[in-house]
Design a protein around this motif. Structure first.
Motif, PDB file in Angstrom:
ATOM      1  N   LEU A  99       0.916  -1.137  -0.019  1.00 58.90           N
ATOM      2  CA  LEU A  99       0.038  -0.125  -0.097  1.00 58.90           C
ATOM      3  C   LEU A  99       0.876   1.305  -0.066  1.00 58.90           C
ATOM      4  CD1 LEU A  99      -2.684  -1.221   2.449  1.00 58.90           C
ATOM      5  CD2 LEU A  99      -2.755  -0.728  -0.066  1.00 58.90           C
ATOM      6  N   GLU A 100       1.786   1.166   0.635  1.00 60.89           N
ATOM      7  CA  GLU A 100       3.025   2.390   0.890  1.00 60.89           C
ATOM      8  C   GLU A 100       3.589   2.672  -0.689  1.00 60.89           C
ATOM      9  OE1 GLU A 100       6.622   4.546   0.773  1.00 60.89           O
ATOM     10  OE2 GLU A 100       6.368   2.332   0.726  1.00 60.89           O
ATOM     11  N   GLY A 101       3.724   1.569  -1.525  1.00 59.68           N
ATOM     12  CA  GLY A 101       4.014   1.466  -2.812  1.00 59.68           C
ATOM     13  C   GLY A 101       3.266   2.295  -3.586  1.00 59.68           C
ATOM     14  N   ILE A 102       1.775   1.775  -3.657  1.00 59.80           N
ATOM     15  CA  ILE A 102       0.844   2.393  -4.394  1.00 59.80           C
ATOM     16  C   ILE A 102       0.950   4.044  -4.108  1.00 59.80           C
ATOM     17  CG2 ILE A 102      -1.544   2.508  -4.791  1.00 59.80           C
ATOM     18  CD1 ILE A 102      -1.524  -0.554  -4.528  1.00 59.80           C
ATOM     19  N   ILE A 103       0.815   4.325  -2.783  1.00 60.81           N
ATOM     20  CA  ILE A 103       0.612   5.598  -2.659  1.00 60.81           C
ATOM     21  C   ILE A 103       1.622   6.547  -3.011  1.00 60.81           C
ATOM     22  CG2 ILE A 103       0.244   7.425  -0.536  1.00 60.81           C
ATOM     23  CD1 ILE A 103      -2.112   5.725  -1.356  1.00 60.81           C
ATOM     24  N   ASN A 104       2.794   6.199  -2.858  1.00 61.18           N
ATOM     25  CA  ASN A 104       4.169   6.767  -3.217  1.00 61.18           C
ATOM     26  C   ASN A 104       4.431   6.863  -4.695  1.00 61.18           C
ATOM     27  OD1 ASN A 104       4.091   8.074  -0.838  1.00 61.18           O
ATOM     28  ND2 ASN A 104       5.417   6.444   0.152  1.00 61.18           N
ATOM     29  N   GLY A 105       3.677   5.887  -5.498  1.00 57.13           N
ATOM     30  CA  GLY A 105       3.965   5.919  -6.742  1.00 57.13           C
ATOM     31  C   GLY A 105       5.176   4.957  -7.184  1.00 57.13           C
ATOM     32  N   LYS A 106       5.608   4.032  -6.064  1.00 54.16           N
ATOM     33  CA  LYS A 106       6.415   3.050  -6.560  1.00 54.16           C
ATOM     34  C   LYS A 106       6.006   1.901  -7.289  1.00 54.16           C
ATOM     35  CE  LYS A 106       8.649   4.153  -2.225  1.00 54.16           C
ATOM     36  NZ  LYS A 106       9.084   3.404  -0.590  1.00 54.16           N
ATOM     37  N   ILE A 107       4.663   1.447  -7.139  1.00 59.86           N
ATOM     38  CA  ILE A 107       3.926   0.308  -7.647  1.00 59.86           C
ATOM     39  C   ILE A 107       2.764   0.935  -8.415  1.00 59.86           C
ATOM     40  CG2 ILE A 107       2.548  -1.674  -7.132  1.00 59.86           C
ATOM     41  CD1 ILE A 107       4.076  -2.028  -4.735  1.00 59.86           C
ATOM     42  N   MET A 108       2.653   0.416  -9.722  1.00 59.41           N
ATOM     43  CA  MET A 108       1.571   0.737 -10.663  1.00 59.41           C
ATOM     44  C   MET A 108       0.170  -0.001 -10.080  1.00 59.41           C
ATOM     45  SD  MET A 108       2.580   3.154 -12.543  1.00 59.41           S
ATOM     46  CE  MET A 108       1.206   3.326 -13.653  1.00 59.41           C
ATOM     47  N   CYS A 109      -0.963   0.925 -10.079  1.00 51.98           N
ATOM     48  CA  CYS A 109      -2.104   0.199  -9.519  1.00 51.98           C
ATOM     49  C   CYS A 109      -3.218   0.585 -10.483  1.00 51.98           C
ATOM     50  CB  CYS A 109      -2.482   0.718  -8.186  1.00 51.98           C
ATOM     51  SG  CYS A 109      -3.919  -0.184  -7.474  1.00 51.98           S
ATOM     52  N   PRO A 110      -4.221  -0.462 -10.996  1.00 56.17           N
ATOM     53  CA  PRO A 110      -5.292   0.319 -11.973  1.00 56.17           C
ATOM     54  C   PRO A 110      -6.365   0.824 -11.121  1.00 56.17           C
ATOM     55  CG  PRO A 110      -5.406  -2.078 -11.290  1.00 56.17           C
ATOM     56  CD  PRO A 110      -4.104  -1.923 -10.957  1.00 56.17           C
ATOM     57  N   CYS A 111      -7.126   1.718 -11.825  1.00 54.32           N
ATOM     58  CA  CYS A 111      -8.175   2.461 -11.095  1.00 54.32           C
ATOM     59  C   CYS A 111      -9.502   1.739 -11.626  1.00 54.32           C
ATOM     60  CB  CYS A 111      -7.807   4.028 -11.356  1.00 54.32           C
ATOM     61  SG  CYS A 111      -6.691   4.711 -10.792  1.00 54.32           S
ATOM     62  N   ASP A 112     -10.456   2.082 -10.845  1.00 56.19           N
ATOM     63  CA  ASP A 112     -11.885   1.771 -11.586  1.00 56.19           C
ATOM     64  C   ASP A 112     -12.290   2.619 -12.149  1.00 56.19           C
ATOM     65  OD1 ASP A 112     -12.657   3.532  -9.710  1.00 56.19           O
ATOM     66  OD2 ASP A 112     -13.498   2.111  -8.220  1.00 56.19           O
ATOM     67  N   ALA A 113     -13.743   2.588 -12.342  1.00 55.83           N
ATOM     68  CA  ALA A 113     -14.439   3.792 -13.520  1.00 55.83           C
ATOM     69  C   ALA A 113     -14.522   5.076 -12.754  1.00 55.83           C
ATOM     70  CB  ALA A 113     -15.822   3.183 -13.938  1.00 55.83           C
ATOM     71  N   ASP A 114     -14.402   4.956 -11.378  1.00 58.74           N
ATOM     72  CA  ASP A 114     -14.447   6.299 -10.728  1.00 58.74           C
ATOM     73  C   ASP A 114     -13.309   6.612 -10.206  1.00 58.74           C
ATOM     74  OD1 ASP A 114     -17.269   6.466 -10.522  1.00 58.74           O
ATOM     75  OD2 ASP A 114     -17.360   4.726  -8.950  1.00 58.74           O
ATOM     76  N   GLY A 115     -12.264   6.151 -10.801  1.00 59.88           N
ATOM     77  CA  GLY A 115     -10.829   6.723 -10.551  1.00 59.88           C
ATOM     78  C   GLY A 115     -10.422   6.388  -9.137  1.00 59.88           C
ATOM     79  N   HIS A 116     -10.894   5.192  -8.734  1.00 55.60           N
ATOM     80  CA  HIS A 116     -10.234   5.069  -7.309  1.00 55.60           C
ATOM     81  C   HIS A 116      -9.448   3.635  -7.567  1.00 55.60           C
ATOM     82  CE1 HIS A 116     -13.463   7.215  -5.411  1.00 55.60           C
ATOM     83  NE2 HIS A 116     -14.570   6.361  -5.982  1.00 55.60           N
ATOM     84  N   TYR A 117      -8.195   3.732  -6.720  1.00 52.89           N
ATOM     85  CA  TYR A 117      -7.464   2.597  -6.926  1.00 52.89           C
ATOM     86  C   TYR A 117      -8.057   1.144  -6.746  1.00 52.89           C
ATOM     87  CZ  TYR A 117      -3.457   5.729  -6.166  1.00 52.89           C
ATOM     88  OH  TYR A 117      -2.602   6.679  -6.146  1.00 52.89           O
ATOM     89  N   PHE A 118      -7.740   0.256  -7.589  1.00 49.69           N
ATOM     90  CA  PHE A 118      -8.521  -1.099  -7.464  1.00 49.69           C
ATOM     91  C   PHE A 118      -7.620  -2.078  -7.216  1.00 49.69           C
ATOM     92  CE2 PHE A 118      -9.800  -5.078  -9.647  1.00 49.69           C
ATOM     93  CZ  PHE A 118     -11.027  -5.276  -8.896  1.00 49.69           C
ATOM     94  N   ILE A 119      -7.797  -2.901  -6.017  1.00 47.25           N
ATOM     95  CA  ILE A 119      -7.048  -3.823  -5.726  1.00 47.25           C
ATOM     96  C   ILE A 119      -7.799  -5.299  -5.696  1.00 47.25           C
ATOM     97  CG2 ILE A 119      -5.395  -4.839  -3.834  1.00 47.25           C
ATOM     98  CD1 ILE A 119      -5.179  -2.014  -3.027  1.00 47.25           C
ATOM     99  N   ASP A 120      -7.440  -6.190  -6.386  1.00 47.46           N
ATOM    100  CA  ASP A 120      -8.056  -7.334  -6.717  1.00 47.46           C
ATOM    101  C   ASP A 120      -7.961  -8.358  -5.718  1.00 47.46           C
ATOM    102  OD1 ASP A 120      -9.720  -9.196  -7.759  1.00 47.46           O
ATOM    103  OD2 ASP A 120      -8.716  -9.673  -9.309  1.00 47.46           O
ATOM    104  N   ARG A 121      -8.380  -8.062  -4.385  1.00 46.27           N
ATOM    105  CA  ARG A 121      -8.109  -8.990  -3.345  1.00 46.27           C
ATOM    106  C   ARG A 121      -9.377  -8.989  -2.605  1.00 46.27           C
ATOM    107  NH1 ARG A 121      -4.064 -12.155  -4.056  1.00 46.27           N
ATOM    108  NH2 ARG A 121      -4.088 -12.522  -1.653  1.00 46.27           N
ATOM    109  N   ASP A 122      -9.508  -9.729  -1.314  1.00 42.60           N
ATOM    110  CA  ASP A 122     -10.800 -10.235  -0.543  1.00 42.60           C
ATOM    111  C   ASP A 122     -11.094  -8.722   0.097  1.00 42.60           C
ATOM    112  OD1 ASP A 122     -12.473 -10.863   1.299  1.00 42.60           O
ATOM    113  OD2 ASP A 122     -11.711 -12.843   1.277  1.00 42.60           O
ATOM    114  N   GLY A 123     -12.259  -8.215  -0.192  1.00 41.32           N
ATOM    115  CA  GLY A 123     -12.695  -7.012   0.227  1.00 41.32           C
ATOM    116  C   GLY A 123     -13.233  -6.995   1.571  1.00 41.32           C
ATOM    117  N   LEU A 124     -13.697  -8.306   2.119  1.00 44.01           N
ATOM    118  CA  LEU A 124     -14.054  -8.097   3.373  1.00 44.01           C
ATOM    119  C   LEU A 124     -13.069  -8.481   4.395  1.00 44.01           C
ATOM    120  CD1 LEU A 124     -17.181 -10.519   3.042  1.00 44.01           C
ATOM    121  CD2 LEU A 124     -17.239  -8.170   3.720  1.00 44.01           C
ATOM    122  N   LEU A 125     -12.118  -9.026   4.110  1.00 45.12           N
ATOM    123  CA  LEU A 125     -10.710  -9.245   4.915  1.00 45.12           C
ATOM    124  C   LEU A 125      -9.893  -7.846   4.932  1.00 45.12           C
ATOM    125  CD1 LEU A 125      -9.535 -12.888   4.173  1.00 45.12           C
ATOM    126  CD2 LEU A 125     -10.636 -12.152   6.215  1.00 45.12           C
TER     127      LEU A 125
END
Length: 257
Positions: free
Chosen positions: A57-83
């Protein structure tokens, strides 16, 4: 006249709100981040997500890791949303706090590994190992006559916390029934001993006060144990003494989750 005054007041309010500092409001908004984790939206602060250097997560926020965005422009992480709720709570609190009865340790450990949070991963695995060790150890509670230990009830379960909860509940019920006579029974780590125990004609064992008044039946204690077990998600596996023919007349109860 009133309408004109109201209009002027509204205009003043608008000017004041606009002059409060849009830059300050803008800065505050930029500290907030919305994450879409497996379809679940989470809003938190950047400082929370960057708490552990070199984490995913630190890598995403600081631009070290590229992360796709959803239709609303939010960072999308394909993991267990409940956990992810527990991941975020760990980042906020700095410690592992899970709800009672949590049983997804293995899945949470995998999520912690994915997000590169070694401290959390170690904490989850340690908790998991302790639970597995405890599950191999059958614990018990014995409710018995201080003069004759063959008379009474035994409760078995492979969860020490549950045995402690049942013991506390039975002691509470017994004290209320004894009504000012707590000396009528003693409590140790795994045994509750009543001072007076007799067997009635129909086979029901009862606790006696010194004035020979019946105050508490074993059936009452069995009922309390079973109700506590059901509320905690346990089930009655079997009566360990099947020769009695029914749960009501059995000398032991065995609970398991």
């Amino acid at each position: 006249m009133e309408k004109k005054i109201s209009r002027r007041e509204n205009e003043c309010d608008e000017k004041q709100s606009n002059s409060d500092g849009p830059e300050q409001d803008k800065d505050y908004k930029t500290t907030l981040v919305t994450l879409n984790v497996g379809g679940y939206l989470y809003i938190t602060q950047k400082q929370t997500l960057t708490k552990y250097p070199d984490s995913f997560l630190e890598g995403i926020i600081n631009g070290k890791i590229m992360c796709p965005c959803d239709a609303d422009g939010h960072y999308f992480i394909d993991r267990d949303g409940l956990l992810f709720r527990h991941i975020l709570n760990f980042l906020r609190n700095g410690e592992l706090l899970l709800p009672e009865g949590f049983r997804e340790n293995q899945l949470l450990a995998q999520e912690a590994d994915f997000f590169q949070l070694k401290v959390l991963s170690d904490a989850v695995k340690s908790r998991w190992e302790k639970e597995q060790l405890a599950s191999r150890e059958t614990t018990f509670l014995e409710i018995t006559d201080s003069h004759d230990r063959s008379q009474g009830l035994r409760i078995f379960c492979n969860a020490p916390d549950f045995i402690a909860k049942i013991k506390a509940r039975i002691v509470l019920v017994s004290k209320s029934r004894l009504d000012g006579f707590p000396e009528e029974f003693s409590v140790s780590s795994n045994i509750i001993q009543f001072k007076y125990f007799i067997k009635s004609e129909n086979g029901t064992r009862l606790v006696l006060k010194e004035d020979n008044t019946f105050v508490c039946t074993l059936e009452t204690l069995k009922f309390e144990a079973i109700m506590t077990a059901l509320k905690c998600g346990f089930r009655l596996l079997t009566s360990l003494d099947c020769s009695k023919g029914s749960i009501v007349h059995s000398d032991a109860l065995h609970f398991i989750k």
